[in-house]
Write an enzyme that holds these catalytic residues in place. Sequence first.
Site, PDB file in Angstrom:
ATOM      1  N   THR A  25      32.908  42.891 -10.459  1.00 43.92           N
ATOM      2  CA  THR A  25      33.143  44.337 -10.465  1.00 43.92           C
ATOM      3  C   THR A  25      33.951  44.771 -11.679  1.00 43.92           C
ATOM      4  O   THR A  25      34.785  44.003 -12.192  1.00 43.92           O
ATOM      5  CB  THR A  25      33.908  44.752  -9.182  1.00 43.92           C
ATOM      6  OG1 THR A  25      34.348  46.111  -9.309  1.00 43.92           O
ATOM      7  CG2 THR A  25      35.134  43.894  -8.953  1.00 43.92           C
TER       8      THR A  25
ATOM      9  N   ARG B  47      32.478  58.425 -13.695  1.00 44.53           N
ATOM     10  CA  ARG B  47      32.008  57.074 -13.357  1.00 44.53           C
ATOM     11  C   ARG B  47      30.639  56.841 -13.988  1.00 44.53           C
ATOM     12  O   ARG B  47      29.895  57.794 -14.274  1.00 44.53           O
ATOM     13  CB  ARG B  47      31.858  56.918 -11.825  1.00 44.53           C
ATOM     14  CG  ARG B  47      33.169  56.953 -11.065  1.00 44.53           C
ATOM     15  CD  ARG B  47      33.972  55.680 -11.311  1.00 44.53           C
ATOM     16  NE  ARG B  47      35.251  55.675 -10.615  1.00 44.53           N
ATOM     17  CZ  ARG B  47      36.386  56.181 -11.121  1.00 44.53           C
ATOM     18  NH1 ARG B  47      36.397  56.749 -12.321  1.00 44.53           N
ATOM     19  NH2 ARG B  47      37.508  56.120 -10.433  1.00 44.53           N
TER      20      ARG B  47
ATOM     21  N   ILE C 227      23.728  46.179  -1.581  1.00 46.40           N
ATOM     22  CA  ILE C 227      23.176  45.650  -2.834  1.00 46.40           C
ATOM     23  C   ILE C 227      22.356  44.389  -2.560  1.00 46.40           C
ATOM     24  O   ILE C 227      21.253  44.216  -3.089  1.00 46.40           O
ATOM     25  CB  ILE C 227      24.309  45.404  -3.854  1.00 46.40           C
ATOM     26  CG1 ILE C 227      25.034  46.734  -4.147  1.00 46.40           C
ATOM     27  CG2 ILE C 227      23.757  44.798  -5.138  1.00 46.40           C
ATOM     28  CD1 ILE C 227      26.263  46.620  -5.023  1.00 46.40           C
TER      29      ILE C 227
ATOM     30  N   ALA D 127      28.205  38.398  -0.630  1.00 45.61           N
ATOM     31  CA  ALA D 127      29.070  38.579   0.541  1.00 45.61           C
ATOM     32  C   ALA D 127      30.529  38.738   0.119  1.00 45.61           C
ATOM     33  O   ALA D 127      31.094  37.830  -0.487  1.00 45.61           O
ATOM     34  CB  ALA D 127      28.931  37.371   1.465  1.00 45.61           C
ATOM     35  N   ALA D 128      31.107  39.891   0.442  1.00 47.57           N
ATOM     36  CA  ALA D 128      32.516  40.134   0.094  1.00 47.57           C
ATOM     37  C   ALA D 128      32.954  41.432   0.740  1.00 47.57           C
ATOM     38  O   ALA D 128      32.125  42.258   1.113  1.00 47.57           O
ATOM     39  CB  ALA D 128      32.689  40.244  -1.426  1.00 47.57           C
TER      40      ALA D 128
ATOM     41  N   ASP E 282      42.555  55.289  -8.444  1.00 51.80           N
ATOM     42  CA  ASP E 282      41.331  55.718  -9.132  1.00 51.80           C
ATOM     43  C   ASP E 282      41.594  55.938 -10.621  1.00 51.80           C
ATOM     44  O   ASP E 282      42.301  56.870 -11.000  1.00 51.80           O
ATOM     45  CB  ASP E 282      40.837  57.060  -8.560  1.00 51.80           C
ATOM     46  CG  ASP E 282      39.975  56.887  -7.327  1.00 51.80           C
ATOM     47  OD1 ASP E 282      39.451  55.790  -7.107  1.00 51.80           O
ATOM     48  OD2 ASP E 282      39.823  57.886  -6.590  1.00 51.80           O
TER      49      ASP E 282
ATOM     50  N   PHE F  18      29.403  48.453 -12.330  1.00 54.80           N
ATOM     51  CA  PHE F  18      30.090  49.733 -12.279  1.00 54.80           C
ATOM     52  C   PHE F  18      29.644  50.390 -10.960  1.00 54.80           C
ATOM     53  O   PHE F  18      29.604  49.709  -9.947  1.00 54.80           O
ATOM     54  CB  PHE F  18      29.848  50.508 -13.586  1.00 54.80           C
ATOM     55  CG  PHE F  18      30.717  49.925 -14.687  1.00 54.80           C
ATOM     56  CD1 PHE F  18      30.518  48.615 -15.125  1.00 54.80           C
ATOM     57  CD2 PHE F  18      31.777  50.621 -15.208  1.00 54.80           C
ATOM     58  CE1 PHE F  18      31.376  48.021 -16.064  1.00 54.80           C
ATOM     59  CE2 PHE F  18      32.633  50.048 -16.150  1.00 54.80           C
ATOM     60  CZ  PHE F  18      32.425  48.743 -16.574  1.00 54.80           C
TER      61      PHE F  18
ATOM     62  N   TYR G 287      41.560  43.982  -4.312  1.00 55.09           N
ATOM     63  CA  TYR G 287      40.101  43.789  -4.382  1.00 55.09           C
ATOM     64  C   TYR G 287      39.704  43.269  -5.768  1.00 55.09           C
ATOM     65  O   TYR G 287      39.044  42.232  -5.911  1.00 55.09           O
ATOM     66  CB  TYR G 287      39.376  45.104  -4.054  1.00 55.09           C
ATOM     67  CG  TYR G 287      37.921  45.078  -4.433  1.00 55.09           C
ATOM     68  CD1 TYR G 287      37.062  44.139  -3.857  1.00 55.09           C
ATOM     69  CD2 TYR G 287      37.407  45.950  -5.395  1.00 55.09           C
ATOM     70  CE1 TYR G 287      35.723  44.082  -4.229  1.00 55.09           C
ATOM     71  CE2 TYR G 287      36.075  45.901  -5.755  1.00 55.09           C
ATOM     72  CZ  TYR G 287      35.233  44.972  -5.181  1.00 55.09           C
ATOM     73  OH  TYR G 287      33.922  44.906  -5.548  1.00 55.09           O
TER      74      TYR G 287
HETATM   75  N1  UFG Z   1      35.330  60.481  -4.626  1.00 50.41           N
HETATM   76  C1  UFG Z   1      35.586  61.751  -4.166  1.00 50.41           C
HETATM   77  N2  UFG Z   1      35.297  62.028  -2.868  1.00 50.41           N
HETATM   78  C2  UFG Z   1      34.787  61.114  -1.997  1.00 50.41           C
HETATM   79  C3  UFG Z   1      34.543  59.806  -2.474  1.00 50.41           C
HETATM   80  C4  UFG Z   1      34.830  59.524  -3.795  1.00 50.41           C
HETATM   81  O1  UFG Z   1      36.059  62.611  -4.916  1.00 50.41           O
HETATM   82  O2  UFG Z   1      34.560  61.445  -0.812  1.00 50.41           O
HETATM   83  C5  UFG Z   1      35.569  60.172  -6.036  1.00 50.41           C
HETATM   84  C6  UFG Z   1      36.519  59.011  -6.248  1.00 50.41           C
HETATM   85  O3  UFG Z   1      37.848  59.464  -6.260  1.00 50.41           O
HETATM   86  C7  UFG Z   1      36.020  58.450  -7.568  1.00 50.41           C
HETATM   87  C8  UFG Z   1      34.517  58.751  -7.571  1.00 50.41           C
HETATM   88  O4  UFG Z   1      34.338  59.769  -6.600  1.00 50.41           O
HETATM   89  O5  UFG Z   1      36.607  59.153  -8.618  1.00 50.41           O
HETATM   90  C9  UFG Z   1      33.665  57.563  -7.190  1.00 50.41           C
HETATM   91  O6  UFG Z   1      34.186  57.007  -5.987  1.00 50.41           O
HETATM   92  P1  UFG Z   1      33.438  55.889  -5.142  1.00 50.41           P
HETATM   93  O7  UFG Z   1      34.323  55.593  -3.957  1.00 50.41           O
HETATM   94  O8  UFG Z   1      32.050  56.294  -4.898  1.00 50.41           O
HETATM   95  O9  UFG Z   1      33.416  54.664  -6.119  1.00 50.41           O
HETATM   96  P2  UFG Z   1      34.629  53.926  -6.870  1.00 50.41           P
HETATM   97  O10 UFG Z   1      34.474  54.249  -8.314  1.00 50.41           O
HETATM   98  O11 UFG Z   1      35.944  54.178  -6.273  1.00 50.41           O
HETATM   99  O12 UFG Z   1      34.318  52.411  -6.473  1.00 50.41           O
HETATM  100  C10 UFG Z   1      33.312  51.673  -7.046  1.00 50.41           C
HETATM  101  C11 UFG Z   1      32.883  50.567  -6.092  1.00 50.41           C
HETATM  102  C12 UFG Z   1      34.008  49.626  -5.850  1.00 50.41           C
HETATM  103  C13 UFG Z   1      34.541  49.154  -7.166  1.00 50.41           C
HETATM  104  C14 UFG Z   1      34.922  50.304  -8.020  1.00 50.41           C
HETATM  105  C15 UFG Z   1      35.420  49.866  -9.356  1.00 50.41           C
HETATM  106  O13 UFG Z   1      32.460  51.096  -4.886  1.00 50.41           O
HETATM  107  O14 UFG Z   1      33.577  48.536  -5.076  1.00 50.41           O
HETATM  108  O15 UFG Z   1      33.800  51.132  -8.222  1.00 50.41           O
HETATM  109  O16 UFG Z   1      36.475  50.692  -9.746  1.00 50.41           O
HETATM  110  F1  UFG Z   1      35.636  48.390  -6.994  1.00 50.41           F
END
Ligand code: UFG
Length: 323
Positions: A117, A219, A12, A74-75, A279, A169, A141
């Site tokens: 976040t 999402r 980002i 940075a994080a 999740d 998001f 986190y």
């Molecule tokens: N997912 C899969 N398969 C994968 C990867 C993800 O099914 O290989 C699913 C996850 O379970 C989730 C969705 O796809 O339901 C999105 O997952 P991501 O890992 O792409 O993103 P997240 O929603 O888990 O995470 C994002 C940011 C984080 C932040 C979070 C807030 O990357 O930094 O949103 O909840 F904290």
Amino acid sequence: MKVFVTGGAGYIGSICVEQLLNKGFEVVVFDNLTEGHRAAIDPRARLIEGDLRERACIASALAEVKPDAVMHFAANALVGESMQDPGKYFYNNVVGGQFLLDGMIAARVKRLVFSSTCATFGQPERVPIDESLPQNPINPYGESKLLFEKILRWYGEIHGLTYVALRYFNAAGASGTYGENHRVETHLIPNILKVALGQKSHVEIFGGDYDTPDGTCIRDYIHILDLAQAHLLALNAPASAFYNLGTGGGTSVKEVIECCRTITGREITVVESPRRPGDPARLIAGSDKIRRELGWAPQYQAIDKIISSAWEWHLAHPNGYGD
Ligand code: UFG
């Protein structure tokens, strides 16, 4: 105007740096290159290779550069990793963040845009998630980012710091030149595109039994250029504020996979796996506040635009930044 960007070599951060430079800002990137990539830094920016966890290092960089504002990316940002190693998240995200703020105050830098976040909200009691909902993070986190938000309030009140915290998001997509390349990839869209590129045999669907229309998690994917636009607006915000930042739309894991199949025209094998711990079923932003107060208006809301831009970048950079 000179902007000091921590984490400007990350996904980002690098794209916000590019957009700042395109608008004529002078940019100094501060990054330790553990998660970021040297090749992701726009050559028009200056790089200071340094670590936020070294108080003297960040303090002297700020004193020397004397920026007009800081953007703090940075994080560490992996929910799963934070459940294994919470200390890493509190130290890097909270303590490192505080060293940054102390260096800013000492150097009389009074404006900050912070990457927060939606994970600060945890399991929301309803969607869309607007700023009035309680913040109850369900992983270290999210807690580390919420702690930093709280520190910001006090530094604002006591030191006169003006801040804007943007609670992202799901950031996705690419800018054309810069894109998403994590050393350990856990995110959905790049993982699917790696299957399309033939670099992975399959993508896992983490849970098909959620209370959603097709059983998979929903999402709010926001195009990285729309996210960058919000940062540019935040730089000139009239007052300190916290904003939730997403498009307000929701796309399920299965819908994302289907869209990737259409856009890439490639076969994408999926394997249904158990739920991933932590999740939430649905995360959708209520972003009226930033639209109303800063005039933010996303240009690339459709999921196919987001995925097309990511696919173009992955096709052009099949090995990411090559490091
Ligand atoms: N997912 C899969 N398969 C994968 C990867 C993800 O099914 O290989 C699913 C996850 O379970 C989730 C969705 O796809 O339901 C999105 O997952 P991501 O890992 O792409 O993103 P997240 O929603 O888990 O995470 C994002 C940011 C984080 C932040 C979070 C807030 O990357 O930094 O949103 O909840 F904290």
